[in-house]
Design an enzyme around this catalytic site. Structure first.
Site, PDB file in Angstrom:
ATOM      1  N   HIS A   1      -5.727   3.596   3.956  1.00  0.00           N
ATOM      2  CA  HIS A   1      -5.343   2.440   4.400  1.00  0.00           C
ATOM      3  C   HIS A   1      -5.107   1.318   3.411  1.00  0.00           C
ATOM      4  O   HIS A   1      -4.576   0.123   3.527  1.00  0.00           O
ATOM      5  CB  HIS A   1      -6.174   1.588   5.442  1.00  0.00           C
ATOM      6  CG  HIS A   1      -5.533   0.997   6.551  1.00  0.00           C
ATOM      7  ND1 HIS A   1      -4.536   0.191   6.224  1.00  0.00           N
ATOM      8  CD2 HIS A   1      -5.818   0.703   7.654  1.00  0.00           C
ATOM      9  CE1 HIS A   1      -3.881  -0.407   7.515  1.00  0.00           C
ATOM     10  NE2 HIS A   1      -4.658   0.087   8.349  1.00  0.00           N
TER      11      HIS A   1
ATOM     12  N   ASP B   1       0.150   0.924   5.156  1.00  0.00           N
ATOM     13  CA  ASP B   1      -0.299   0.488   6.605  1.00  0.00           C
ATOM     14  C   ASP B   1       0.353   1.391   7.796  1.00  0.00           C
ATOM     15  O   ASP B   1       1.238   2.159   7.541  1.00  0.00           O
ATOM     16  CB  ASP B   1      -0.113  -0.927   6.951  1.00  0.00           C
ATOM     17  CG  ASP B   1      -0.493  -1.802   5.891  1.00  0.00           C
ATOM     18  OD1 ASP B   1       0.391  -2.953   5.294  1.00  0.00           O
ATOM     19  OD2 ASP B   1      -1.734  -1.552   5.486  1.00  0.00           O
TER      20      ASP B   1
END
Lengths: 327, 454
Positions: free
Chosen positions: B431, B435
């Site tokens: 992450h 995203d």
């Protein structure tokens, strides 16, 4: 089984189809009382009358144009072009009309037409009675192009051509008309359009040919058998649609390929066979794919020594086979 | 004392190099670490620095010459020092570019000359046979034109080779299902078996009614308190197990893992596989579903290139090469061979390379450079029946694709109920790098590539 010449087999096929189906008729130059320039229709005029064995004007465009129209009307014409050399005026009718009709009418109109034409050199016919024109037509989707090499196939393939719903261009090796004899089965039979025929199985190299050259290739292969070279000869028989599977299967076995044709070398039918092999059998190849064909000169020369220089023959074929076997 | 300059080994599998340019001339003074030679190999081009200060006394290998690693290139020392004979080459015991003491001298060029006889033209079919049957063509007598090795020569050689050394694998083109590594199996239709065969039967609970086999009488069983606990065993952690443990902990600690789950309908892929399997087999490759997943991953990586990247503390490193790793389960752990430049390969090329890597992974015959340099990894955990999983990212990559078990499932298509071969696909990603929206865009591209396969 009775033995007969190639021309007799052609005549018998037409005779049987004329008797079998009232829609079949023959038209061409001198096909009537004269029985055709090669006597392919000898006796048919007497048997079937002027309504079905129809002499045409000296106009190939008209012969094929009438054939296309009659076929669209529901008949089964057999158009004879006296020599393949004279088929060119009818090119537009064959390529633009016959070949495209089914496609352009979205499958509504069929052209069940047969065009017979003697082809090939080596008969001292000079520039206008010796040509091999198969490559022009084998390039055209919508046509079927057939060249028999022996009486049995000639009769069976011609009968299939008459019954085929598509236009079939049927080239006959005129040098072999009386030279090539063979047994022909008695009674009704056909040979399907499409499949090639392995006429001589072998291990060392594959030779692809059709018509007169196939006859020569068998002779050359027989000579090489005496030298311990085992040649596989494949009679292509139908040039279009091409029997890719047979070509690939043979070369996957032998690893070597020679294509023999009497048309000019460049852009001839052998180029397509070579391309198929390069494309789909590359990893099976043990030697370059070779072509033996006539030189790229405008026509078969009339002079006898030059004609010999032009034409592939069993000696030239045997030499090419030896060279490839030694590679 | 004279210092010998030798050809360094410039990579794991690089055994020779070409001197492309001398940057100093004979007689010229050099400092230690001065760029001395430009060397070119099939993997890298590089400058070799001078191993010592002094004068370049003698150059033995002219520009444009290729020599094996360890060959003597030049001598650096003081003017007037004795030089080794011109054609002698010390073969250094260890690399590093320098050998201070000449070892048993061996002529470099003679060595390379006697190494191999010139085989001449190798035809495609001979190359294929040699590769399939692992024939050393140096051992085959050529009878073709100019001594060329013909197909028949190879066949004759195979015929006379002792059976012991002949690999029993003309079936190399299509190995039996049992011989395939587990991760290669789904394409063979293993997962089309009924689910009750695919998954072990659920354990029989003691409380279930009417057990098929009568349970032994509970009379006379000692009370539970009398049970002696069975001794536990320690399993030493070393080698591959230890490396895997360290790698997994590091990955989980450093990269915030997020997993997104998609599903794909494999009808098109299976239709294509069925239609082309035989042709591929004729071309010497076993076509399996793995090849399609790699190809689809390539398409998706091209659509969303950021997935093919690496987090560094300051920057995100966007990788140009698409090197796809495939996790292979071994008895003692896990190994991830890498299909390099997967975007440059056709389905046939991928299938062939996957076959080869799988075979050699199983045989523990992978080279070190074949398990390095991956930029994206695929793990086919569905082999064991797993529907979907959340695998750990293979560091330093950004994402890992998990492929679940293919199952026929009921799906709704255009408001009609259909039975389709479905598979769950998961992307676990870092992450820090991207995203959810981008990850989902990647997965959409992946599923589209699979579902619209033609």
């Amino acid at each position: 089984m009775p033995e007969m010449t190639l021309i007799e087999a052609v005549r018998q096929a037409m005779d049987e189809e004329l008797a079998r189906d009232d829609r079949v008729f023959v038209t061409g130059e001198d096909v009537g009382r004269r029985g055709g320039v090669f006597r392919a229709t000898l006796g048919l005029f007497e048997k079937y009358g002027p309504g079905r064995i129809i002499d045409s004007p000296l106009a190939e465009l008209s012969i094929v144009g009438i054939g296309v129209g009659a076929a669209l009307y529901g008949l089964r014409p057999i158009c004879e072009i006296q020599f393949a050399d004279f088929i060119h005026p009818a090119f537009n009718q064959i390529v633009n009309e016959a070949a495209k009709m089914y496609y352009r009418s979205n499958g509504e109109w069929l052209v069940p037409l047969v065009i017979r034409a003697p082809y090939g050199g080596g008969i001292s016919g000079g520039l206008y009675h010796s040509q091999s024109v198969e490559a022009f037509f084998a390039h055209v989707p919508g046509l079927k192009v057939v060249i028999p090499s022996n009486p049995r196939d000639a009769k069976g393939l011609l009968k299939s051509a008459v019954r085929d719903p598509n236009p079939v261009v049927f080239f006959e090796p005129k040098k072999g008309y009386r030279l090539i004899k063979g047994e022909v089965p008695e009674g009704e039979y056909t040979v399907p359009i499409g499949p090639a025929n392995v006429s001589r199985p072998g291990r060392d190299l594959s030779v692809f040919a059709y018509g007169m050259m196939h006859y020569y290739c068998l002779k050359a292969a027989g000579t090489l058998a005496g030298e311990g070279i085992d040649v596989e000869v494949v009679d292509l028989r139908t040039l279009y649609p091409v029997d890719k599977a047979a070509i690939l299967e043979s070369v996957r076995k032998t690893g070597k390929a020679l294509v023999v044709y009497e048309d000019n070398l460049t852009m001839g039918y052998g180029a397509e066979v070579a391309a198929i092999l390069a494309d789909e059998a590359f990893t099976s190849l043990d030697a370059p794919v070779k072509r033996l064909a006539a030189p790229d000169v405008p026509a078969v020369p009339f002079s006898h020594p030059f004609q010999e220089w032009f034409m592939p023959n069993p000696d030239k074929i045997a030499a090419a086979m030896r060279e490839l076997a030694a590679y | 004392m004279a210092t010998y300059v030798i050809m360094p080994q410039l990579g794991e599998s690089v055994v020779e190099g070409t001197v492309s340019k001398w940057l100093k001339r004979e007689g010229e003074a050099v400092n230690e670490y001065d760029p001395l030679i430009e060397v070119n190999t099939d993997k890298v081009d590089t400058e070799v620095p001078s191993p010592a200060a002094g004068t370049l006394l003698k150059v033995y290998v002219p520009e444009g010459t290729t020599v094996t690693a360890g060959a003597l290139l030049a001598v650096i020392g003081q003017p007037g020092e004795p030089l080794p004979a011109a054609d002698n080459t010390p073969l250094a015991a260890d690399s590093g570019g320098v050998a201070h003491t000449p070892a048993a001298a061996e002529p470099a060029r003679a060595a390379s000359a006697q190494r191999q006889r010139d085989l001449g033209f190798i035809s495609p079919v001979v190359a294929k046979l040699a590769s399939e049957f692992q024939v050393d063509l140096q051992q085959v007598t050529g009878t073709g034109h100019g001594g060329r090795i013909t197909k028949k020569d190879v066949q004759a050689y195979l015929g006379q080779r002792p059976a012991a050394s002949a690999p029993a694998q003309p079936a190399a083109a299509a190995p039996a299902l049992d011989e395939l590594p587990p991760w290669e199996k789904p394409g063979e239709g293993d997962l089309f078996r009924p689910t009750e065969l695919q998954f072990a039967a659920p354990p029989q609970l003691a409380s279930s009614a009417a057990p098929a086999i009568p349970l032994p009488s509970t009379k006379g069983v000692p009370p539970a308190s009398d049970f002696q606990p069975l001794a536990s065993d320690f399993i030493p952690v070393e080698g591959m197990r230890k490396l895997i443990a360290e790698h997994m902990v590091r990955s989980k600690r450093n990269a915030p893992h997020v997993t997104t789950v998609f599903e794909a309908d494999l009808s098109s892929v299976l239709a294509h596989l069925t239609a082309n399997k035989d042709q591929f087999a004729r071309d010497g490759a076993t076509l399996t579903l793995t090849a399609y997943f790699v190809a689809a991953a390539v398409a998706a990586l091209k659509a969303v290139p950021i997935v093919n990247s690496q987090w560094t503390d300051e920057k995100i490193l966007l990788k140009r090469e698409l090197n796809i790793g495939m996790a292979v389960a071994l008895d003692e752990g896990l190994i991830v061979p890498v299909v390099r430049c997967a975007d440059e390969k056709s389905l046939l090329g991928l299938a062939r390379e996957i076959n080869d890597l799988a075979r050699r992974a199983r045989a523990r015959a992978l080279r070190p450079d074949e398990v390095q340099g991956g930029t994206f990894t695929i793990t086919n955990h569905g082999v064991g029946g797993s529907l979907f999983a959340t695998p750990i990212i293979n560091q330093p990559q950004t994402a890992i694709l998990g492929v679940g078990a293919m199952q026929k499932r009921v799906v709704v298509i255009n408001d009609a109920i259909a039975i389709r071969p479905m598979v769950y696909l998961t992307l676990t990603f870092d992450h820090r790098v991207l995203d959810g929206a981008l990850a989902d865009r990647f997965m959409s591209a992946l599923t589209a590539a699979l579902q619209d396969w033609r």
